[in-house]
Write an enzyme that holds these catalytic residues in place. Structure first.
Site, PDB file in Angstrom:
ATOM      1  N   CYS A 279      -3.677 -10.378   5.712  1.00  0.00           N
ATOM      2  CA  CYS A 279      -3.759 -11.587   6.542  1.00  0.00           C
ATOM      3  C   CYS A 279      -4.753 -11.267   7.648  1.00  0.00           C
ATOM      4  O   CYS A 279      -4.665 -10.225   8.294  1.00  0.00           O
ATOM      5  CB  CYS A 279      -2.401 -11.920   7.151  1.00  0.00           C
TER       6      CYS A 279
ATOM      7  N   ASN B 137      -3.384   3.782 -16.198  1.00  0.00           N
ATOM      8  CA  ASN B 137      -3.856   4.596 -15.083  1.00  0.00           C
ATOM      9  C   ASN B 137      -4.473   5.901 -15.598  1.00  0.00           C
ATOM     10  O   ASN B 137      -5.579   6.296 -15.216  1.00  0.00           O
ATOM     11  CB  ASN B 137      -2.680   4.883 -14.132  1.00  0.00           C
TER      12      ASN B 137
ATOM     13  N   ASP C 294      -3.998   8.784  -8.457  1.00  0.00           N
ATOM     14  CA  ASP C 294      -2.980   9.612  -7.795  1.00  0.00           C
ATOM     15  C   ASP C 294      -2.048  10.205  -8.841  1.00  0.00           C
ATOM     16  O   ASP C 294      -1.527  11.308  -8.668  1.00  0.00           O
ATOM     17  CB  ASP C 294      -2.083   8.740  -6.904  1.00  0.00           C
TER      18      ASP C 294
ATOM     19  N   PHE D 232     -13.529 -17.305  12.132  1.00  0.00           N
ATOM     20  CA  PHE D 232     -13.867 -16.247  13.093  1.00  0.00           C
ATOM     21  C   PHE D 232     -15.357 -16.214  13.427  1.00  0.00           C
ATOM     22  O   PHE D 232     -15.918 -15.154  13.676  1.00  0.00           O
ATOM     23  CB  PHE D 232     -13.400 -14.867  12.570  1.00  0.00           C
TER      24      PHE D 232
ATOM     25  N   ARG E 185     -26.223 -12.909  27.380  1.00  0.00           N
ATOM     26  CA  ARG E 185     -25.258 -13.549  28.276  1.00  0.00           C
ATOM     27  C   ARG E 185     -23.832 -13.133  27.924  1.00  0.00           C
ATOM     28  O   ARG E 185     -23.022 -12.800  28.797  1.00  0.00           O
ATOM     29  CB  ARG E 185     -25.399 -15.071  28.161  1.00  0.00           C
TER      30      ARG E 185
ATOM     31  N   GLU F 279     -10.331 -15.513  21.537  1.00  0.00           N
ATOM     32  CA  GLU F 279     -11.296 -14.418  21.454  1.00  0.00           C
ATOM     33  C   GLU F 279     -11.058 -13.274  22.445  1.00  0.00           C
ATOM     34  O   GLU F 279     -11.112 -12.115  22.061  1.00  0.00           O
ATOM     35  CB  GLU F 279     -12.709 -14.977  21.627  1.00  0.00           C
TER      36      GLU F 279
HETATM   37  C1  FAD Z   1      -5.530  -3.124  -6.205  1.00  0.00           C
HETATM   38  C2  FAD Z   1      -5.263  -1.864  -6.973  1.00  0.00           C
HETATM   39  C3  FAD Z   1      -4.834  -0.741  -6.275  1.00  0.00           C
HETATM   40  C4  FAD Z   1      -4.597   0.453  -6.974  1.00  0.00           C
HETATM   41  N1  FAD Z   1      -4.210   1.543  -6.276  1.00  0.00           N
HETATM   42  C5  FAD Z   1      -4.023   2.712  -6.939  1.00  0.00           C
HETATM   43  C6  FAD Z   1      -3.654   3.886  -6.233  1.00  0.00           C
HETATM   44  O1  FAD Z   1      -3.464   3.874  -5.025  1.00  0.00           O
HETATM   45  N2  FAD Z   1      -3.493   5.036  -6.960  1.00  0.00           N
HETATM   46  C7  FAD Z   1      -3.669   5.069  -8.304  1.00  0.00           C
HETATM   47  O2  FAD Z   1      -3.495   6.115  -8.915  1.00  0.00           O
HETATM   48  N3  FAD Z   1      -4.011   3.974  -8.997  1.00  0.00           N
HETATM   49  C8  FAD Z   1      -4.207   2.803  -8.344  1.00  0.00           C
HETATM   50  N4  FAD Z   1      -4.575   1.689  -9.040  1.00  0.00           N
HETATM   51  C9  FAD Z   1      -4.806   1.784 -10.473  1.00  0.00           C
HETATM   52  C10 FAD Z   1      -3.644   1.259 -11.274  1.00  0.00           C
HETATM   53  O3  FAD Z   1      -2.618   2.199 -11.271  1.00  0.00           O
HETATM   54  C11 FAD Z   1      -4.165   0.994 -12.676  1.00  0.00           C
HETATM   55  O4  FAD Z   1      -5.062  -0.102 -12.581  1.00  0.00           O
HETATM   56  C12 FAD Z   1      -3.084   0.649 -13.664  1.00  0.00           C
HETATM   57  O5  FAD Z   1      -2.129   1.643 -13.747  1.00  0.00           O
HETATM   58  C13 FAD Z   1      -3.716   0.439 -15.031  1.00  0.00           C
HETATM   59  O6  FAD Z   1      -2.738   0.006 -15.917  1.00  0.00           O
HETATM   60  P1  FAD Z   1      -2.902  -1.337 -16.749  1.00  0.00           P
HETATM   61  O7  FAD Z   1      -1.746  -1.435 -17.610  1.00  0.00           O
HETATM   62  O8  FAD Z   1      -3.125  -2.477 -15.844  1.00  0.00           O
HETATM   63  O9  FAD Z   1      -4.201  -1.008 -17.533  1.00  0.00           O
HETATM   64  P2  FAD Z   1      -5.235  -1.989 -18.156  1.00  0.00           P
HETATM   65  O10 FAD Z   1      -6.103  -2.543 -17.075  1.00  0.00           O
HETATM   66  O11 FAD Z   1      -4.555  -2.966 -19.015  1.00  0.00           O
HETATM   67  O12 FAD Z   1      -6.102  -0.959 -18.979  1.00  0.00           O
HETATM   68  C14 FAD Z   1      -6.989  -0.062 -18.367  1.00  0.00           C
HETATM   69  C15 FAD Z   1      -7.885   0.612 -19.417  1.00  0.00           C
HETATM   70  O13 FAD Z   1      -7.143   1.544 -20.160  1.00  0.00           O
HETATM   71  C16 FAD Z   1      -7.134   1.246 -21.536  1.00  0.00           C
HETATM   72  N5  FAD Z   1      -5.775   1.532 -21.969  1.00  0.00           N
HETATM   73  C17 FAD Z   1      -4.640   1.017 -21.445  1.00  0.00           C
HETATM   74  N6  FAD Z   1      -3.584   1.604 -22.022  1.00  0.00           N
HETATM   75  C18 FAD Z   1      -4.057   2.483 -22.920  1.00  0.00           C
HETATM   76  C19 FAD Z   1      -3.439   3.396 -23.829  1.00  0.00           C
HETATM   77  N7  FAD Z   1      -2.129   3.511 -23.887  1.00  0.00           N
HETATM   78  N8  FAD Z   1      -4.232   4.146 -24.607  1.00  0.00           N
HETATM   79  C20 FAD Z   1      -5.566   4.053 -24.542  1.00  0.00           C
HETATM   80  N9  FAD Z   1      -6.196   3.221 -23.706  1.00  0.00           N
HETATM   81  C21 FAD Z   1      -5.456   2.446 -22.904  1.00  0.00           C
HETATM   82  C22 FAD Z   1      -7.557  -0.201 -21.626  1.00  0.00           C
HETATM   83  O14 FAD Z   1      -8.252  -0.461 -22.820  1.00  0.00           O
HETATM   84  C23 FAD Z   1      -8.453  -0.348 -20.420  1.00  0.00           C
HETATM   85  O15 FAD Z   1      -9.752   0.063 -20.706  1.00  0.00           O
HETATM   86  C24 FAD Z   1      -4.805   0.495  -8.383  1.00  0.00           C
HETATM   87  C25 FAD Z   1      -5.238  -0.648  -9.063  1.00  0.00           C
HETATM   88  C26 FAD Z   1      -5.465  -1.811  -8.371  1.00  0.00           C
HETATM   89  C27 FAD Z   1      -5.958  -3.009  -9.111  1.00  0.00           C
HETATM   90  S1  FES Z   2      -2.835 -17.029   8.172  1.00  0.00           S
HETATM   91 FE1  FES Z   2      -3.036 -15.180   7.084  1.00  0.00          FE
HETATM   92  S2  FES Z   2      -5.146 -15.184   6.552  1.00  0.00           S
HETATM   93 FE2  FES Z   2      -4.994 -16.920   7.848  1.00  0.00          FE
END
Ligand code: FAD
Ligand code: FES
EC number: 1.2.3.7
Length: 1274
Positions: A142, A330, A342, A776, A857, A1202
């Site tokens: 926000c 992941n 992580d 803003f 200014r 502001e």
């Molecule tokens: C906003 C945001 C914040 C995040 N913060 C963190 C963080 O702080 N720390 C961290 O570690 N991670 C972080 N992530 C990563 C997050 O953990 C991964 O995006 C998530 O775990 C991926 O899983 P999914 O099921 O969505 O994968 P998908 O997006 O569905 O797949 C990802 C890729 O892997 C392939 N795939 C998926 N499963 C398999 C499988 N079993 N075998 C082979 N290939 C496969 C897919 O084809 C694709 O290419 C963040 C992601 C986002 C979007």
């Molecule tokens: S009230 Fe949260 S972005 Fe404006």
């Protein structure tokens, strides 16, 4: 599927369609929004046939693929409550706690909180705890409120909250009994208010069938590993293939939009289950991170490592990412795409293995072997499951991560996890022996997480001592080598060293070693107090009335520009921008010379109508072009507009554009202010925007006992990060007319620019702005080209054209705050009294004048807050080949205030004096105030700063805390703001009484979240007029109010004769009679304030802080803010807190930088970190002071939007003090070798003071120094 109880059957869908796209374009539900993290959230309900239960969680609709939620039920904020069925208690409480300003983020907040409530209800009979409530919105952004009121609204649902601790709201007033308070809250009862439904027809659905036409769309849902293998085999070798679970990976790798085949692996039982036995735990690759955390927590009693892993995994992303992202996704992203995971770091330290499907075979590998394979994504191999062994007793396990926000959705600079098996050799005196250890590091810019095997080998079998640890950390320094393009490489290395030290050091120091380390510090509770005095002198003005439309904003029914329904043939635009700072544009084409899918036209300056002009914006200082002509003059300049059938196609096409540049015979671009000075490239500043010097500086310098000469520092930029990106919709109309909906703070200017650009008369243009999702300052000048480009395309193509800038383009074009370089000479006496200040300032204004000439200014206003003795300055507004900088909340004022504080700090430091003593001695007397501020100083009674200073000293327990801080080696700080506010902008008002007695109020000012409508409604009820100028400078609300008040006076005068004639009449009868007698019941005015009444002073003060290992935590801030007589203290309180937190972003977190060509480097929420709920002060006390009469002000009110931002400089000043303490400590470990390592007490702390900067100044390798000191017996 079902959405909000409505059934949707979809037979044809492009598999790359996201749930958000579907909801926004195919359903009436618009509360889900794209633009700010958390705004797209929905509740997903899924039936689990095995457990015969419905599972619920929040997910990001912008990442979830529509086809993957086949058979599910979705609830958006409209589904929780709305105007027709009544608002949900969550929506009512958010409104009543004044927790919605622009409202763009509010539906997402509702979903996050709802999901936490549902979760608590299903898992824990005692309900939501205050800590869970606080964390429920940790992943939502926000930009308006500063989060405190949102947290209070959330905590009002907690079972363990003390209701008296909740902040200012509209339900009760201070002093009421707990019973009254509880009764006044909109009631919440899980039975009635956990409203998500799951229809029977979806439960009965047996076969997983997405119902799609399979000859056109390749979306497959295998139900076993065997089926999966066949699908993979069947795919053509050249086909791009995407395995889908959560699809959250696209949040990171935005560039890949379309695949040939999509395979949903979440229905394969072998990949979706969790198995546990005494050997360990097996987690299927398709299991979500949330479910893995639950499973690890369940096993935590039997295995300490699992508990530790679960705690750490709760810091990954945010709730919704963990709810849909899978463990396998992941790991594969980490393995194949170098994603800084992580989880891999944790699993490496836990000695995990993985199972993979390779052809028909299943193979088991150690995690490290898996990570070292060539990318498996290219080889059609599938990760099936992860196996984590159980560990027995006598082990230590800990994990670490250093990220800009502790729980609010930020990837780490480095993550680490350590496992150690240690033994104490009783009765031997050798201490603790390391029998085995696994040391994992990741996310620091390496290809994947690694094990520091050399350090492991070195430590194994050794007894821990300072010497051993010192050698180990030295060894580690050579092993952690961040990749070439990684930012802050040395900082990341130093973190690894620090974490290893933190793991082993307590074992050396303490005898209590086994399983006793638990540094997973819990988030201190957010506490706050607000002191607000409501005035009933001008009732209802002065009352803390709820913001108009707040509940409507919470339910998501409030209509923003992109929510306006359009015709099916509406086209969409995206800008193609330059990547060169100064070059001829030879050609514009598309990659491989193929026009991308859906493209309708590409418009450039050559497409402007003959009668029109190439103009995209204007201010009183001149116009700016809509498009580059033959020459581009800065990276980020608009070159063309791609118009396509959908926004997605337009964005993809813009990405595929290829521009051929030519720089021959062109001079070099000006990319720094120093270049601008060399080439005398400046914008003119009119005398009225260039204040006069004060006093005789030469004399002041002569009187000085000490001087600081030619001190230098610089200030960076800041991006507005309004939650709703720039957007506009243009509709061609009959007879050469065009109607434009624009999210703008300056519709009057938009109007005129469009008419000039199209070469039509102004009456042929209609610009409508209903509300703005945060501005803003960024939606003043910078909104104009967006609306103008849409109008041009609509006019030319005779079709509706909409544009919704993606965050990357928005960030590249926004320009942001003005960066500047400052050089100064200051003279002072030995007691700290200032005698003279001479300043030189080079302001980087970019390529167009925009509003930059007002900067001298604006800067000089707050800078005069101290009595400098005498003041002279030379301010140059430099014209450079960079995107033009624009107004951002408190433009120039925040820098001016900071410059003053920074100089005071420097003076105090050079005298070795307490900085607050120097501040206090240089506060203005009333006579010096008049000398520095002349006419705007106001009467003596209006000079409230000394009063505020003394009041705050008491209310913040300054002296006690100061003593405490000294003891704990922490620091605190004072800062104050004098803020000449506002522009002499006229504002229009029109009041019309309709025949049924209802009233329509129209004002020129725009509702951008600042509560303008609410304040105006308190004056009289409201909508937009043409002559509105800029809604900026914090004073538009007040001026709009005054304009409306003048209209009301006119109407009362017209109605008076009737009232006098007829005696007592009801309002409706009076109006009926007035209509019958043809009284003109519509009045309009233009209120133009006197220039002198627009400039006045605001005062406020703030206190602070604590600091640890590069991460700063704001322990406490106290603000007393003089609002004059507040028009609406609830709105003003929200403005004060919101501005202060935005200021924290500027001073501490937000890096908005350009590359060597001047192109903005940050491209979205991954690399631009605004404050989240975990970064605001842990104790946040705000008092709105009603200081009575202010003669030139509208009903004695003062602005609040502001000035409070300036107070955030206090956080920066306190950080500097804390660093000074850290440096003193560092020097004390220097073993008398005389080497100070350049570690003096005079250092410059840049803005923003990010973690790497702070750590760098505290000593990157302080750990080594400390150990050396220990070895030498210090
Ligand atoms: C906003 C945001 C914040 C995040 N913060 C963190 C963080 O702080 N720390 C961290 O570690 N991670 C972080 N992530 C990563 C997050 O953990 C991964 O995006 C998530 O775990 C991926 O899983 P999914 O099921 O969505 O994968 P998908 O997006 O569905 O797949 C990802 C890729 O892997 C392939 N795939 C998926 N499963 C398999 C499988 N079993 N075998 C082979 N290939 C496969 C897919 O084809 C694709 O290419 C963040 C992601 C986002 C979007
Ligand atoms: S009230 Fe949260 S972005 Fe404006």
């Amino acid at each position: 599927m079902e959405v909000n109880g409505e059934r949707f059957k979809i037979n044809s869908a492009d598999p790359s369609t996201t749930l958000l796209e579907f909801l926004r374009f195919n359903t009436p539900f618009k509360s889900v929004k794209l633009g700010g993290c958390g705004a797209c959230l929905v509740v997903l309900s899924k039936y689990n046939p095995e457990l015969v239960q419905v599972e619920e969680c929040s997910i990001n609709s912008c990442l979830t693929l529509l086809c993957s939620i086949n058979g599910c039920s979705i609830t958006t904020s409209e589904g929780l409550g709305n105007t027709k069925k009544g608002f949900h208690p969550i929506q009512k409480r958010l409104a009543g706690f004044h927790a919605s300003q622009c409202g763009f983020c509010t539906p997402g907040m509702c979903i996050s909180l709802y999901s936490a409530l549902a979760n608590a209800h299903h898992s824990n009979s005692s309900g939501l705890t205050a800590s869970e409530a606080e964390k429920s919105v940790a992943g939502n952004l926000c930009r308006c409120t500063g989060y405190r009121p949102i947290v209070d609204a959330c905590k009002s649902f907690a079972s363990d909250v003390d209701i008296e601790d909740l902040g200012f709201n509209s339900f009760w007033r201070k002093g009421e009994s707990k019973e009254v308070m509880l009764k006044s809250l909109p009631p919440y009862n899980p039975k009635d208010h956990l409203v998500t439904t799951f229809p029977e027809f979806l439960k009965k659905k047996k076969k997983v069938d997405n119902g799609l036409d399979h000859s056109r769309y390749h979306w497959t849902t295998p139900l076993s590993v065997v089926e999966l293998y066949k699908v993979m085999e069947f795919a053509n070798s050249g086909d791009s293939l995407k395995l889908v679970v959560g699809n959250t990976g696209t949040g990171y790798y935005r560039d890949v939009d379309q695949f040939d085949r999509y395979v949903d692996i979440s229905h394969i039982p072998e990949m979706s289950k969790i198995q546990k036995d005494e050997k360990g735990i097996e987690i299927g690759a398709a299991v979500t991170i949330s479910k893995a955390i639950d499973a690890l927590n369940e096993e935590s009693k039997s295995c300490y490592v699992f508990k530790k892993m679960a705690t750490r995994m709760e810091k990954i992303g945010n709730h919704s990412i963990r709810n849909s992202g899978s463990i396998g996704g992941n790991l594969v992203m980490a393995q194949s795409k170098k994603f800084p995971s992580d989880i891999t770091t944790l699993l490496l330290a836990a000695d995990a293995s993985v199972y993979m499907l390779n052809g028909e075979k299943t193979e088991k590998l150690k995690l490290l072997e898996f990570l070292e394979l060539p990318p498996i994504l290219d080889s059609k191999r599938v990760l099936l499951k992860v196996e984590i062994p159980s560990s027995t007793s006598d082990i230590l396990f800990e994990s670490y991560r250093a990220s800009p926000r502790s729980i609010g959705n930020a990837l780490p600079y480095l993550s680490a996890a350590f496992f150690a098996h240690v033994s104490r050799q009783e009765p031997s005196r050798n201490g603790v022996k390391v029998d085995k250890c696994l040391l994992a590091f990741g996310s620091y810019g390496s290809d994947h997480s690694i094990r520091a095997t050399e350090v492991e080998k070195f430590l194994t079998g050794k007894f821990l001592s300072y010497n051993v640890l010192c050698e180990a950390v030295c060894l580690l320094r050579g092993i952690i080598v961040p990749g070439e393009d990684t930012s802050h490489p040395e900082y990341r290395k130093s973190l690894a060293v620090g974490f290893l030290f933190d793991f082993f050091y307590p074992i050396i120091e303490s005898s209590n070693i086994i399983c006793s380390l638990d540094p997973a510090k819990s988030l201190p509770f957010l506490s706050s107090s607000q002191h607000v005095v409501e005035s009933n002198e001008f009732q209802p003005v002065g009352e803390a009335v709820i913001k108009v439309g707040a509940a409507l904003q919470a339910s998501g029914e409030a209509v923003f520009v992109d929510d306006i329904p359009t015709l099916p043939d509406c086209l969409h635009g995206a800008f193609i921008y330059s990547t060169e700072p100064l070059a001829k544009i030879k050609s514009i084409s598309f990659s491989e010379d193929v026009t991308p899918c859906g493209v309708f036209a590409v418009l450039t300056f050559k497409d402007l109508p003959q009668e029109g002009q190439n103009i995209g914006s204007k201010t009183i200082f001149g116009p700016g072009p809509l498009f580059a002509d033959e020459l581009t003059r800065c990276a980020g300049q608009r070159i063309a507009l791609v118009v396509a059938d959908t926004q997605k196609h337009a964005d993809m096409a813009a990405k595929l554009a290829v521009i051929e540049y030519d720089t021959t015979n062109l001079e070099l671009p000006i990319l720094t202010v120093e270049d601008a000075v060399k080439r005398s490239s400046f914008f003119d500043v009119y005398p009225m925007f260039y204040p006069e010097p004060v006093g005789d500086v030469l004399k002041g310098m002569k009187e000085a006992e000490k001087k600081i000469i030619l001190a230098k520092f610089s200030l960076g930029s800041q991006y507005h990060f309004y939650m709703e990106p720039q957007t506009a919709l243009a509709l061609p109309d009959e007879d050469n007319c065009v109607k434009v909906f624009s999210s703008s703070q300056a519709p009057e200017y938009v109007h005129s620019v469009i008419a000039t650009c199209l070469g039509i008369q102004e009456h042929n243009v209609r610009v409508i702005t209903r509300r703005v999702g945060g501005g803003f300052g960024g939606k003043a000048v910078k909104s104009m080209p967006v609306a103008t480009a849409c109008a041009l395309a609509a006019h030319k193509l005779q079709r509706a054209v909409k544009m919704y800038l993606n965050r990357k383009t928005d960030m590249i074009m926004a320009g942001g705050r003005h960066p500047m370089k400052v050089t100064y000479n200051v003279g002072f006496r030995s007691d700290g009294k200032l005698t003279a200040l001479e300043l030189t300032m080079l302001i980087d204004a970019g390529i167009e004048p925009d509003v930059s000439p007002i900067m001298p200014r604006n800067i000089m206003g707050p800078l005069r807050k101290y009595d400098w003795g005498a003041l002279s300055f030379d301010v140059k507004v430099c014209k450079t080949n960079l995107p033009s900088r624009t107004a951002m909340r408190a433009p120039g004022e925040v820098q001016g205030s900071y410059i003053a504080e920074s100089i005071i700090e420097n003076v105090a430091s050079s005298l070795g004096m307490d900085v607050d003593a120097v501040r206090k001695i240089n506060l203005h007397s009333y006579s010096s105030l008049r000398k520095f501020y002349k006419g705007i100083a106001g009467d003596l009674v209006e000079y409230s700063l000394p009063l505020l200073w003394d009041k705050l000293e008491i209310s913040s327990e300054f002296n006690q805390r100061s003593e405490m801080v000294k003891k704990f080696n922490k620091e605190r700080d004072f800062s104050s703001t004098d803020y000449p506010s506002g522009y002499a902008e006229a504002n229009t008002g029109k009041v019309s009484i309709l025949s049924d007695g209802s009233v329509v109020v129209e004002v020129g000012g725009i509702e951008i979240g600042q509560g303008l409508w609410t304040k105006v409604q308190q004056m009289s009820d409201t909508l937009g007029l043409i002559q509105g100028g800029f809604t900026a400078g914090s004073t538009t609300s007040e001026n709009s109010c005054e304009a409306v008040k003048l209209c009301c006076i006119i109407l009362v005068e017209r109605l008076k004769p009737l009232m006098e004639k007829s005696g007592s009449l009801t309002w409706n009868m009076l109006i009926q009679q007035a209509y019958a007698q043809s009284v003109n019941l519509s009045a309009s005015t233009l209120y133009k304030p006197e220039f002198t009444s627009m400039e006045y002073l605001n005062y406020g003060v703030g206190v602070e802080v604590d600091l640890l290992t590069g991460r700063t935590e704001i322990l406490r801030s106290d603000i007393i803010y003089d609002c004059g007589k507040s028009l609406n203290p609830a709105v003003d309180l929200g403005q004060v807190e919101g501005a202060f937190v935005q200021g924290i972003g500027f001073f501490m977190m937000e890096e908005y930088t350009t590359n060597e060509k001047g192109l903005v480097m940050q491209q979205g929420t991954w690399d631009y970190k605004i404050p989240t709920v975990d970064t605001i002060p842990k104790q946040f006390h705000v008092e709105i002071l009603n200081t009575g009469h202010h003669k030139n002000r509208v009903l004695s009110s003062k602005a609040s939007g502001e000035p409070p931002l300036l107070l955030a400089a206090s956080v920066h000043c306190a950080t500097r003090s804390a660093i000074r303490e850290a440096r003193k400590q560092f020097l004390s470990w220097n073993c008398n070798d005389g080497n100070r390592d350049g570690f003096g007490m005079d250092f410059e702390l840049p803005v923003p003071a990010t973690m790497p900067v702070v750590k760098g100044l505290c000593g990157l390798y302080s750990v080594n120094k400390y150990l050396e000191a220990k070895i030498h017996g210090k």
